[in-house]
Design a protein around this motif. Structure first.
Motif, PDB file in Angstrom:
ATOM      1  N   LEU A  76       0.791  -1.239   0.000  1.00  0.00           N
ATOM      2  CA  LEU A  76       0.000   0.000   0.000  1.00  0.00           C
ATOM      3  C   LEU A  76       0.819   1.281   0.000  1.00  0.00           C
ATOM      4  O   LEU A  76       0.250   2.378   0.006  1.00  0.00           O
ATOM      5  N   THR A  77       2.138   1.198   0.009  1.00  0.00           N
ATOM      6  CA  THR A  77       2.958   2.393   0.149  1.00  0.00           C
ATOM      7  C   THR A  77       2.727   3.381  -0.975  1.00  0.00           C
ATOM      8  O   THR A  77       2.503   4.575  -0.744  1.00  0.00           O
ATOM      9  N   ARG A  78       2.775   2.920  -2.231  1.00  0.00           N
ATOM     10  CA  ARG A  78       2.657   3.860  -3.360  1.00  0.00           C
ATOM     11  C   ARG A  78       1.312   4.570  -3.364  1.00  0.00           C
ATOM     12  O   ARG A  78       1.250   5.776  -3.587  1.00  0.00           O
ATOM     13  N   GLU A  79       0.245   3.834  -3.098  1.00  0.00           N
ATOM     14  CA  GLU A  79      -1.080   4.449  -3.087  1.00  0.00           C
ATOM     15  C   GLU A  79      -1.215   5.455  -1.947  1.00  0.00           C
ATOM     16  O   GLU A  79      -1.802   6.528  -2.100  1.00  0.00           O
ATOM     17  N   THR A  80      -0.647   5.114  -0.802  1.00  0.00           N
ATOM     18  CA  THR A  80      -0.741   5.988   0.361  1.00  0.00           C
ATOM     19  C   THR A  80       0.029   7.290   0.140  1.00  0.00           C
ATOM     20  O   THR A  80      -0.467   8.379   0.447  1.00  0.00           O
ATOM     21  N   VAL A  81       1.231   7.182  -0.404  1.00  0.00           N
ATOM     22  CA  VAL A  81       2.028   8.380  -0.665  1.00  0.00           C
ATOM     23  C   VAL A  81       1.350   9.245  -1.733  1.00  0.00           C
ATOM     24  O   VAL A  81       1.291  10.468  -1.602  1.00  0.00           O
TER      25      VAL A  81
END
Length: 124
Positions: A76-81
């Protein structure tokens, strides 16, 4: 310069997985004169990730993320950033080619799911 590392992955919150990535990153960044002032480990939870990144943005000029960047739905890192920065995710074809080349070096064809790893926040 001061920086924070956010290590992402629920597995890092168990006794079975040691976060060696943050140790390596700290050593390499220190060699460049970058002081790591905080390390945070966050499980695969979008709300907690958003909170960790939002808090870090308010403290330091540089954030290093480790984990949560793979091809699966719990990465989920890319979506969260992208959400935090109010940016769209866009496909970076150079990254797709690099991932394909890596798979080829192992004699394998890249699964379609790995294209997800080439999605980056617009402007990145």
């Amino acid at each position: 310069m001061k920086a924070e590392i956010i290590a992402v992955g629920s597995e890092l919150l168990t006794p079975d997985k040691i976060d060696t990535n943050s140790l390596f990153l700290t050593e390499e960044l220190n060699k460049l004169g970058i002081e790591i002032v905080r390390k945070t480990v966050v499980g695969d939870d979008r709300a907690l990730l958003l909170e960790a990144f939002r808090d870090a943005v308010n403290r330091v000029p540089m954030i290093i993320a480790s984990g949560g960047l793979g091809p699966t739905e719990d990465d989920l890192t890319r979506e969260t950033v992208a959400e935090l920065l109010d940016r769209k995710l866009v496909r970076n074809d150079a990254i797709v080619r690099a991932i394909e080349a890596r798979f080829r070096s192992f004699g394998r064809q890249m699964p379609d799911s790995n294209v997800r790893q080439a999605m980056v926040p617009e402007g990145a």
